[in-house]
Write an enzyme that holds these catalytic residues in place. Structure first.
Site, PDB file in Angstrom:
ATOM      1  CG  HIS A  53      -2.209  -0.762   0.947  1.00  0.00           C
ATOM      2  ND1 HIS A  53      -3.442  -0.164   0.802  1.00  0.00           N
ATOM      3  CD2 HIS A  53      -2.432  -2.093   0.804  1.00  0.00           C
ATOM      4  CE1 HIS A  53      -4.364  -1.085   0.578  1.00  0.00           C
ATOM      5  NE2 HIS A  53      -3.777  -2.272   0.579  1.00  0.00           N
ATOM      6  CG  ASP A  61       6.297   8.227  -0.407  1.00  0.00           C
ATOM      7  OD1 ASP A  61       5.541   7.260  -0.096  1.00  0.00           O
ATOM      8  OD2 ASP A  61       5.858   9.346  -0.720  1.00  0.00           O
TER       9      ASP A  61
END
Length: 307
Positions: A53, A61
């Site tokens: 996800h 990130d």
């Protein structure tokens, strides 16, 4: 098989990134993940899913970890995500040992590898050097596949992130462990495509099993994604698809589409191939749209951007 880097940023990642600045980084992640999974085995698939996800939106990130009004964590598809506490625990320990050095994005990528290993999956080397993003938007997270898409939509979603149909089928194989809420597949049991009948592609015995699992009005009950060997990391997930025992419609569709069915058949008949290719595809996933250099930051708390 060759690892294909999905963005130029991936070329800046390195296997020795923390060798001098935080030499115990991998040991800390490994030990913490092992402790948490020993207490709660369901955290293994949860951490792998959390990593997916994260990488699916804005690349790997750690944007999924940000916890503020309007962040990805508040999206409908994020509600059942778990494992945040594991990442927070690792981060606290690493801040104590190597302050302001290890990114949350690297921690989550490393934890996903160790979670896979802990349940009997393959080992792979993780390259490091990802930076943490500063942006996290609930609207963007609504784009993550939820189990109701068609194969073209899934292929397009993966290709937009530099991942190919092989990666799609192989990473779907993470459903060899873990579970899903009844609400994710309820329509397949009773009212598929609003016709008032079950999905005709479900094996009748398996349909009976699922109806029993999800009996009653509660949609928050769970069913295993792999009904045959639910706690074992193996290629049986693909054999299940051949037997019409895929839990989510996106699982079962992999076997009925000519672009993905041959890959399913190959992985079902060659379990070692799945293990090897899962390692390759997880590296590819971990390289999606990564931020490096001064493109991001190293958060001191994974839930908040630095002030």
């Amino acid at each position: 098989m060759a690892v294909h880097h999905t963005e130029t940023g991936a070329n800046e990642l390195s296997f020795t990134y923390y060798a001098k600045s935080c030499p115990t980084m991998e040991a800390v992640v490994h030990n913490k993940v092992a402790q948490w999974i020993k207490t709660d085995p369901t955290l293994a698939p949860a951490i792998i899913r959390l990593h997916f996800h994260d990488c699916a939106i804005r690349g790997c990130d750690a944007s999924i970890l940000l916890n503020h009004a309007g962040s990805e964590r508040l999206a409908k598809g994020s509600r059942t995500l778990r494992g945040f506490n594991v990442i927070n625990d690792i981060k606290q320990e690493l801040e104590r040992r190597c302050p302001k050095t290890v990114s949350c994005a690297d921690i989550l990528t490393s934890a996903a590898r160790d979670a896979t290993l802990k349940v009997g999956g393959p080992f792979w080397e993780v390259p490091y050097g990802r930076k943490d993003g500063r942006v996290s938007k609930v609207k963007e997270a609504e784009l993550v596949p939820m189990g109701h898409e068609n194969i073209t939509q899934l292929i397009d979603f993966f290709q937009a992130r530099g991942l190919n149909p092989l990666d799609l089928v192989v990473l779907s194989g993470s459903h060899t462990i873990g579970r899903s809420t009844c609400s994710s597949f309820h329509n397949r049991l009773y009212n598929f495509t609003s016709k008032g009948k079950p999905d005709p592609t479900i094996d009748p015995k398996y349909l009976k099993f699922l109806k029993k699992k999800c009996r009653g009005s509660t949609m928050s009950k769970y069913a295993p994604l792999d009904a045959t060997t639910p706690t074992k990391f193996d290629a049986v997930y693909y054999k299940n698809l051949e037997r019409r025992m895929g839990l989510l419609s996106t699982d079962q569709l992999l076997y009925s589409d000519m672009r993905t069915a041959p890959i399913v058949a190959a992985l079902a008949s060659q379990p070692m191939l799945f293990s090897q290719q899962f390692a390759v595809s997880m590296v590819n996933l971990g390289n999606v749209q990564v931020l490096t250099g001064n493109q991001g930051e190293i958060r001191t708390n994974c839930n908040f951007v630095n002030l």
